[in-house]
Scaffold this motif. Structure first.
Motif, PDB file in Angstrom:
ATOM      1  N   LEU A 110      11.389 -13.229  18.521  1.00 50.47           N
ATOM      2  CA  LEU A 110      10.358 -12.107  18.821  1.00 50.47           C
ATOM      3  C   LEU A 110       9.639 -11.669  17.958  1.00 50.47           C
ATOM      4  N   MET A 111       8.261 -11.687  17.887  1.00 49.27           N
ATOM      5  CA  MET A 111       7.440 -11.219  16.810  1.00 49.27           C
ATOM      6  C   MET A 111       6.849 -10.027  17.382  1.00 49.27           C
ATOM      7  N   ALA A 112       7.092  -8.678  16.766  1.00 52.44           N
ATOM      8  CA  ALA A 112       6.158  -7.558  17.419  1.00 52.44           C
ATOM      9  C   ALA A 112       5.439  -6.816  16.243  1.00 52.44           C
ATOM     10  N   ARG A 113       4.277  -6.029  16.634  1.00 49.55           N
ATOM     11  CA  ARG A 113       3.545  -5.469  15.561  1.00 49.55           C
ATOM     12  C   ARG A 113       3.437  -3.904  16.164  1.00 49.55           C
ATOM     13  N   ASP A 114       3.235  -3.149  15.008  1.00 54.97           N
ATOM     14  CA  ASP A 114       3.406  -1.645  15.348  1.00 54.97           C
ATOM     15  C   ASP A 114       1.999  -0.882  14.664  1.00 54.97           C
ATOM     16  N   ASP A 115       1.183  -1.912  14.309  1.00 55.41           N
ATOM     17  CA  ASP A 115      -0.226  -1.481  13.883  1.00 55.41           C
ATOM     18  C   ASP A 115      -1.402  -1.336  14.976  1.00 55.41           C
ATOM     19  N   HIS A 116      -1.134  -1.398  16.046  1.00 48.20           N
ATOM     20  CA  HIS A 116      -2.190  -1.396  17.127  1.00 48.20           C
ATOM     21  C   HIS A 116      -2.013  -0.046  17.685  1.00 48.20           C
ATOM     22  N   GLU A 117      -3.263   0.845  17.509  1.00 51.98           N
ATOM     23  CA  GLU A 117      -3.378   2.024  18.069  1.00 51.98           C
ATOM     24  C   GLU A 117      -3.100   2.147  19.179  1.00 51.98           C
ATOM     25  N   ALA A 118      -3.485   1.381  20.369  1.00 54.92           N
ATOM     26  CA  ALA A 118      -3.339   1.449  21.787  1.00 54.92           C
ATOM     27  C   ALA A 118      -1.893   1.563  21.966  1.00 54.92           C
ATOM     28  N   MET A 119      -1.284   0.575  21.549  1.00 54.31           N
ATOM     29  CA  MET A 119       0.155   0.448  22.258  1.00 54.31           C
ATOM     30  C   MET A 119       0.861  -0.437  21.225  1.00 54.31           C
ATOM     31  N   GLY A 120       2.269  -0.435  21.183  1.00 53.89           N
ATOM     32  CA  GLY A 120       3.194  -1.429  20.255  1.00 53.89           C
ATOM     33  C   GLY A 120       2.868  -2.779  21.230  1.00 53.89           C
ATOM     34  N   TRP A 121       2.993  -3.840  20.253  1.00 51.26           N
ATOM     35  CA  TRP A 121       2.360  -5.248  20.580  1.00 51.26           C
ATOM     36  C   TRP A 121       3.387  -6.222  20.390  1.00 51.26           C
ATOM     37  N   ILE A 122       3.836  -6.925  21.385  1.00 51.32           N
ATOM     38  CA  ILE A 122       4.588  -8.225  21.234  1.00 51.32           C
ATOM     39  C   ILE A 122       3.950  -9.225  21.106  1.00 51.32           C
ATOM     40  N   ARG A 123       3.722  -9.861  19.716  1.00 47.52           N
ATOM     41  CA  ARG A 123       2.877 -10.987  19.442  1.00 47.52           C
ATOM     42  C   ARG A 123       2.856 -12.220  20.061  1.00 47.52           C
ATOM     43  N   SER A 124       4.324 -12.623  19.973  1.00 47.87           N
ATOM     44  CA  SER A 124       4.843 -13.857  20.450  1.00 47.87           C
ATOM     45  C   SER A 124       6.515 -13.672  20.785  1.00 47.87           C
ATOM     46  N   ILE A 125       6.910 -14.424  21.917  1.00 41.88           N
ATOM     47  CA  ILE A 125       8.191 -14.802  22.034  1.00 41.88           C
ATOM     48  C   ILE A 125       8.460 -15.940  22.645  1.00 41.88           C
ATOM     49  N   GLY A 126       9.627 -16.550  21.911  1.00 45.09           N
ATOM     50  CA  GLY A 126       9.748 -17.901  22.281  1.00 45.09           C
ATOM     51  C   GLY A 126      11.322 -18.251  22.382  1.00 45.09           C
ATOM     52  N   GLY A 177      15.640 -14.516  26.001  1.00 49.28           N
ATOM     53  CA  GLY A 177      14.251 -14.017  26.209  1.00 49.28           C
ATOM     54  C   GLY A 177      14.276 -12.558  26.776  1.00 49.28           C
ATOM     55  N   GLY A 178      15.058 -12.227  27.758  1.00 50.15           N
ATOM     56  CA  GLY A 178      15.213 -10.680  28.491  1.00 50.15           C
ATOM     57  C   GLY A 178      16.036  -9.930  27.238  1.00 50.15           C
ATOM     58  N   LEU A 179      17.023 -10.580  26.541  1.00 47.57           N
ATOM     59  CA  LEU A 179      17.437  -9.490  25.391  1.00 47.57           C
ATOM     60  C   LEU A 179      16.512  -9.165  24.370  1.00 47.57           C
ATOM     61  N   LEU A 180      15.771 -10.454  23.791  1.00 39.46           N
ATOM     62  CA  LEU A 180      14.702 -10.020  22.930  1.00 39.46           C
ATOM     63  C   LEU A 180      13.782  -9.132  23.438  1.00 39.46           C
ATOM     64  N   LEU A 181      13.360  -9.169  24.653  1.00 40.49           N
ATOM     65  CA  LEU A 181      12.320  -7.973  25.283  1.00 40.49           C
ATOM     66  C   LEU A 181      13.016  -6.708  25.060  1.00 40.49           C
ATOM     67  N   ARG A 182      14.209  -6.717  25.740  1.00 42.52           N
ATOM     68  CA  ARG A 182      14.569  -5.228  25.696  1.00 42.52           C
ATOM     69  C   ARG A 182      14.940  -4.628  24.469  1.00 42.52           C
ATOM     70  N   ASN A 183      15.363  -5.474  23.316  1.00 42.11           N
ATOM     71  CA  ASN A 183      15.312  -4.989  22.004  1.00 42.11           C
ATOM     72  C   ASN A 183      14.107  -4.545  21.378  1.00 42.11           C
ATOM     73  N   ALA A 184      13.015  -5.483  21.698  1.00 41.27           N
ATOM     74  CA  ALA A 184      11.810  -4.783  21.395  1.00 41.27           C
ATOM     75  C   ALA A 184      11.460  -3.284  21.949  1.00 41.27           C
TER      76      ALA A 184
END
Length: 308
Positions: free
Chosen positions: A227-243, A254-261
């Motif tokens: 899972l790749m996430a970004r915290d540089d979007h002003e509107a919200m935290g963003w999950i760029r991709s998960i696979g 997949g669920g584990l990665l989501l909950r961790n993010a």
């Protein structure tokens, strides 16, 4: 006064961001475009700004913007198109330029035709009758989902037996995430293979917070999801991709990665997290996201035209 057309430059990034946020307010109700995102687009290595970008002005006011890039090296060409609703003729000026350049670019690649894709909000500021008359049609729909976060409720998940999870720590881990990305997305609609160097640019590796990139695996398969996430979007935290690679799907990675993010963003004080998903995704991703409380923010259609 006729519209004025010229290429974009890096110094135009702020003006383009303002235009896109004006369009965001109309289409989704609030501004969600960040300056660094526009700058990254304008700096793409597969974009020659003098040939692949367009700005249209009404007097001193920027009213339309277009960008073209080529990830395939063949007939598949991608474009962006933005126009204010009361300046549809400016939108046509951009479309004329985009279509002509797309066909020329595909022919430079040795292809006999250009298959061009454009992403538009399902209720766009661009008049879709205009592009339908030009031969464009919808081939896919994506949804942008969002979920509220609460630090008390979104705690770091416990790891099930036989499952492991680690943050991306070094160059070897980055290369592993790239390999997992290529493998897990290979069968997805519109996937374009990317070399490691191309992918590093795609994900803005130089500015990416790699502590928000995780690798999950099992004892039997080893590394099998990311899972790749970004915290540089002003509107919200963003999950760029998960696979998750095919062999490991259904194991709960997949669920584990989501909950961790979710937990990581909540711990940083974020109140919302978002991601995008193909509604026709065959891996069960839309259902996974729904089970984890993600709901529709807005939807985007992929429009296609074939030029020859």
């Amino acid at each position: 006064m006729p519209y004025a057309l010229r290429p974009a430059g890096l110094t135009d990034a702020a003006a383009v961001t303002d235009l896109l946020n004006d369009i965001d307010r109309i289409e989704i109700g609030r501004p969600e475009t960040d300056l660094h995102t526009v700058e990254a687009d304008l700096k793409r290595p597969d974009v020659a700004l003098d040939r692949d970008s367009w700005l249209v002005f009404d007097g001193d006011r920027l009213v339309a913007y277009g960008l073209l890039w080529d990830e395939s090296g063949g007939e598949r060409i991608d474009v962006d198109h933005y126009v204010l609703p009361d300046h549809q003729r400016a939108g046509e000026v951009i479309l004329d330029a985009l279509e002509a350049r797309a066909l020329a670019k595909a022919r430079e690649n040795g292809a006999s035709r250009a298959v061009v894709h454009l992403h538009l909000n399902t209720r766009p500021t661009l008049d879709t009758d205009l592009i339908e008359r030009r031969g464009w049609y919808v081939v896919r729909r994506y949804q942008v989902l969002q979920r509220p976060l609460k630090a008390v409720e979104d705690a770091v998940p416990e790891l099930p037996p036989g499952i492991r999870l680690r943050a991306c720590a070094d160059e070897a881990d980055r290369a592993r995430v790239h390999a997992l990305y290529q493998s897990s997305f290979a069968e997805h609609f519109d996937f374009q293979p990317r070399t490691y160097e191309q992918w590093l640019h795609d994900v803005e590796a130089d500015t990416l917070d790699w502590s928000l990139v995780w690798i999950a695996g099992t004892e039997g398969l080893g590394d099998a999801g990311f899972l790749m996430a970004r915290d540089d979007h002003e509107a919200m935290g963003w999950i760029r991709s998960i696979g998750v690679v095919r062999e490991a799907r259904g194991a709960g990675l997949g669920g584990l990665l989501l909950r961790n993010a979710f937990a990581a963003f909540a711990a940083r004080g974020r109140d919302t997290v978002g991601l995008g998903v193909d509604t026709a995704n065959a891996t069960g991703a839309p259902a996974l996201y729904a089970r984890h409380g993600m709901t529709l923010h807005y939807a985007v259609d992929t429009w296609e035209t074939v030029l020859n």
